[in-house]
Design a protein around this motif. Structure first.
Motif, PDB file in Angstrom:
ATOM      1  N   SER A 120       0.824  -1.203   0.000  1.00 20.24           N
ATOM      2  CA  SER A 120       0.000   0.000   0.000  1.00 20.24           C
ATOM      3  C   SER A 120       0.863   1.259   0.000  1.00 20.24           C
ATOM      4  O   SER A 120       0.592   2.219  -0.734  1.00 20.24           O
ATOM      5  CB  SER A 120      -0.931  -0.004   1.221  1.00 20.24           C
ATOM      6  OG  SER A 120      -1.763   1.136   1.226  1.00 20.24           O
ATOM      7  N   ILE A 123       2.471   1.719  -3.426  1.00 26.13           N
ATOM      8  CA  ILE A 123       1.485   2.239  -4.378  1.00 26.13           C
ATOM      9  C   ILE A 123       1.309   3.745  -4.190  1.00 26.13           C
ATOM     10  O   ILE A 123       1.164   4.492  -5.160  1.00 26.13           O
ATOM     11  CB  ILE A 123       0.138   1.499  -4.220  1.00 26.13           C
ATOM     12  CG1 ILE A 123       0.272   0.047  -4.690  1.00 26.13           C
ATOM     13  CG2 ILE A 123      -0.959   2.200  -5.010  1.00 26.13           C
ATOM     14  CD1 ILE A 123      -0.965  -0.792  -4.456  1.00 26.13           C
ATOM     15  N   ASN A 124       1.342   4.181  -2.929  1.00 28.66           N
ATOM     16  CA  ASN A 124       1.144   5.612  -2.646  1.00 28.66           C
ATOM     17  C   ASN A 124       2.202   6.496  -3.297  1.00 28.66           C
ATOM     18  O   ASN A 124       1.941   7.666  -3.590  1.00 28.66           O
ATOM     19  CB  ASN A 124       1.151   5.858  -1.128  1.00 28.66           C
ATOM     20  CG  ASN A 124      -0.121   5.372  -0.463  1.00 28.66           C
ATOM     21  OD1 ASN A 124      -1.130   5.167  -1.127  1.00 28.66           O
ATOM     22  ND2 ASN A 124      -0.082   5.188   0.836  1.00 28.66           N
ATOM     23  N   ILE A 131      -0.116  -1.422 -12.375  1.00 25.64           N
ATOM     24  CA  ILE A 131       0.170  -2.426 -11.346  1.00 25.64           C
ATOM     25  C   ILE A 131      -0.780  -3.622 -11.470  1.00 25.64           C
ATOM     26  O   ILE A 131      -1.888  -3.511 -11.988  1.00 25.64           O
ATOM     27  CB  ILE A 131       0.053  -1.838  -9.920  1.00 25.64           C
ATOM     28  CG1 ILE A 131      -1.353  -1.260  -9.689  1.00 25.64           C
ATOM     29  CG2 ILE A 131       1.102  -0.762  -9.691  1.00 25.64           C
ATOM     30  CD1 ILE A 131      -1.564  -0.746  -8.268  1.00 25.64           C
ATOM     31  N   THR A 148      -4.365   0.743 -13.974  1.00 28.55           N
ATOM     32  CA  THR A 148      -3.861   2.025 -13.469  1.00 28.55           C
ATOM     33  C   THR A 148      -4.723   2.543 -12.326  1.00 28.55           C
ATOM     34  O   THR A 148      -4.490   3.632 -11.815  1.00 28.55           O
ATOM     35  CB  THR A 148      -3.853   3.081 -14.600  1.00 28.55           C
ATOM     36  OG1 THR A 148      -5.173   3.181 -15.166  1.00 28.55           O
ATOM     37  CG2 THR A 148      -2.865   2.714 -15.693  1.00 28.55           C
ATOM     38  N   TYR A 150      -5.347   2.653  -8.869  1.00 30.49           N
ATOM     39  CA  TYR A 150      -4.710   2.341  -7.587  1.00 30.49           C
ATOM     40  C   TYR A 150      -5.738   2.119  -6.472  1.00 30.49           C
ATOM     41  O   TYR A 150      -5.506   1.342  -5.543  1.00 30.49           O
ATOM     42  CB  TYR A 150      -3.752   3.465  -7.190  1.00 30.49           C
ATOM     43  CG  TYR A 150      -2.565   3.635  -8.120  1.00 30.49           C
ATOM     44  CD1 TYR A 150      -2.240   2.671  -9.070  1.00 30.49           C
ATOM     45  CD2 TYR A 150      -1.764   4.774  -8.056  1.00 30.49           C
ATOM     46  CE1 TYR A 150      -1.168   2.829  -9.929  1.00 30.49           C
ATOM     47  CE2 TYR A 150      -0.670   4.947  -8.913  1.00 30.49           C
ATOM     48  CZ  TYR A 150      -0.385   3.968  -9.848  1.00 30.49           C
ATOM     49  OH  TYR A 150       0.688   4.119 -10.691  1.00 30.49           O
ATOM     50  N   LYS A 154      -5.868  -1.212  -4.016  1.00 36.38           N
ATOM     51  CA  LYS A 154      -5.819  -1.217  -2.552  1.00 36.38           C
ATOM     52  C   LYS A 154      -7.005  -1.967  -1.964  1.00 36.38           C
ATOM     53  O   LYS A 154      -6.887  -2.629  -0.926  1.00 36.38           O
ATOM     54  CB  LYS A 154      -5.789   0.220  -2.028  1.00 36.38           C
ATOM     55  CG  LYS A 154      -4.463   0.931  -2.260  1.00 36.38           C
ATOM     56  CD  LYS A 154      -4.490   2.315  -1.634  1.00 36.38           C
ATOM     57  CE  LYS A 154      -3.167   3.026  -1.820  1.00 36.38           C
ATOM     58  NZ  LYS A 154      -3.180   4.367  -1.203  1.00 36.38           N
TER      59      LYS A 154
END
Length: 345
Positions: A120, A123-124, A131, A148, A150, A154
Motif C-alpha cells: 500500500s 502504491i502511494n 500495477i 492504473t 490504484y 488497494k
C-alpha cells in the motif's frame, strides 16, 4: 463512475445523530415537565395551536439541509465518458505470499498484514505506473490484472488472506510463472516483479523460474518479512488464538525467514533484495530502483470529464434551511381540518 474530492468532510455527518439524540431528549424532557406542571389534556387545551408533528417536521427538514450541505462540501464528481490517455511508466506486479506461515507474528501485526502495508505504501508513491497483484502459496492466483486504478488495487489488497488459496505450502516459482503470463510480448513496457514473502519455499524451482522471467525482460525485487529467529503460527477464530500450527509429529511449527532464497531469486534477474521489516528502507529502495528503470509510453483507458455536482447539494441544502424558516410549530389550519395526523380529539 464517480469520485469524491474531500472525503474528510463525511465526518461532519456525525453531527446529525448527535442532533437526533439531543432532539429526542428535549421532547422527552418537555413531556416530563408538562406532566409535572399539570394534566396533559388540559395543557393541550390551553395551547390548541401547538403541533408536535410540525416540530418533528422542522427537525427533519433542518437535518436534510445539513446533510446536503456536507455532501456539497465533499464535492462528488461524476465521470461522463471514457477516454484513452498516454502515460509513461512501467508495469509492476506484486506477488504476495499468503501461506499460513505469513500469519506468524514475529513482525507486527503479522507478516501478511505487514506485507499489505508495504504494498500500500509503495502504491502511494507511484506515479503513472501500471500495477497488478498476485497471491500465492501452494499455487498462484491472479488477484488483479494490470491496471492504473490504484484505488481498486488497494481494495483488492485488503481482501487477501490464506483462505483464498486452498493449496497450502509455499511455491515461489508459481508466482513467478503466473507473473510471466501478465507480460504482453508486443508491449515494450518494462516489467518489474516485486515478491513479498518470508522466503519459505517448498518447491525448490524458484531460481529456474526466475531465469525464465529474466528471458522475458522481467526484473525481480524481493522483500523479506519476518525474522531469522522466527515465530509460531497462531490459528485464530474471531480474533482469539485457539491453537498453534503443528506439524505431522504434533510439534509446534517455528517458521523462520529464509533470506538466502529471496536473494538468489533477485540476483538471478539482476534485481535486488531488501529487508521488509523496515518500511522506510523498503520505500527508499523501491523508489531508487524505479528511478533507475526506463519509463516507456503506454495507453490506458480511464473515465474522464468528471463534473462537480456540489452545486446541486448546496442548492438543496439551502432550500431545506429556507423552508425551515417558514415552518411554524403551530398547527396548519387546512391540515387541521383534514385531521391527517389525528390532531383533533
Amino acid at each position: 463512475m464517480y469520485e469524491l474530492d474531500e472525503k474528510g468532510y463525511f465526518y461532519l455527518l456525525l453531527v446529525v445523530p448527535i442532533m437526533t439524540v439531543v432532539f429526542l431528549y428535549l421532547l422527552y424532557w418537555k413531556r416530563k415537565k408538562q406532566r409535572e406542571f399539570g394534566d396533559l389534556d388540559l395543557i393541550e387545551k390551553l395551547s390548541p395551536e401547538k403541533s408536535t408533528f410540525k416540530s418533528i417536521l422542522k427537525f427533519v427538514v433542518v437535518s436534510l439541509g445539513i446533510i446536503c450541505l456536507i455532501i456539497g462540501l465533499v464535492n462528488p464528481k461524476i465521470g461522463t465518458k471514457m477516454e484513452t490517455v498516454k502515460r509513461e511508466g512501467i508495469d509492476i506486479i506484486f506477488a504476495i505470499d499468503v501461506s499460513k506461515s505469513m500469519l506468524a507474528e514475529d513482525v507486527a501485526p503479522n507478516r501478511l498484514e505487514k506485507s499489505k502495508q508495504l504494498v500500500s505504501q509503495i502504491i502511494n508513491q507511484l506515479g503513472n505506473d501500471r500495477i497488478g497483484i498476485i497471491a500465492y502459496s501452494g499455487n498462484a492466483f491472479p488477484v488483479l490484472p494490470i491496471t492504473t486504478d490504484y484505488g481498486v488495487a488497494k481494495m483488492f489488497l485488503q481482501t487477501m488472506n490464506p483462505g483464498m488459496i486452498s493449496t497450502q505450502g509455499t511455491s515461489i516459482d508459481e508466482s513467478i510463472n503466473l507473473a510471466a503470463t501478465f507480460v504482453n510480448k508486443k508491449d515494450k513496457t518494462n516489467k518489474l516483479l516485486i515478491i513479498i514473502s518470508d522466503g519459505e519455499d517448498h518447491s525448490n524451482n524458484a531460481e529456474s523460474a526466475a531465469l525464465e522471467a529474466k528471458k522475458l525482460g522481467i526484473k525481480i525485487i524481493t522483500i523479506g518479512v519476518g525474522t531469522e529467529k522466527g515465530g509460531t503460527i497462531p490459528l485464530k477464530r474471531n480474533g482469539a488464538v485457539e491453537s498453534l500450527q503443528r506439524d505431522q509429529n504434533n510439534e509446534v511449527v517455528i517458521t523462520k525467514r529464509n533470506t538466502d532464497v529471496l536473494k538468489i531469486i533477485a540476483k538471478t534477474t539482476k534485481g535486488g533484495y531488501v529487508d521488509g521489516n523496515s518500511t522506510k528502507e523498503v520505500l527508499t529502495y523501491v523508489k531508487n530502483a524505479l528511478d533507475n528503470i526506463e519509463k516507456t509510453e503506454f495507453e490506458s483507458t480511464q473515465m474522464a470529464d468528471y463534473q462537480s455536482q456540489f452545486q446541486w447539494f448546496l442548492g438543496f441544502g439551502f432550500f431545506f434551511l429556507f423552508v425551515d424558516v417558514f415552518l411554524l410549530e403551530r398547527k396548519t389550519n387546512w391540515v387541521r381540518k383534514m385531521n391527517l395526523f389525528n390532531e383533533k380529539e
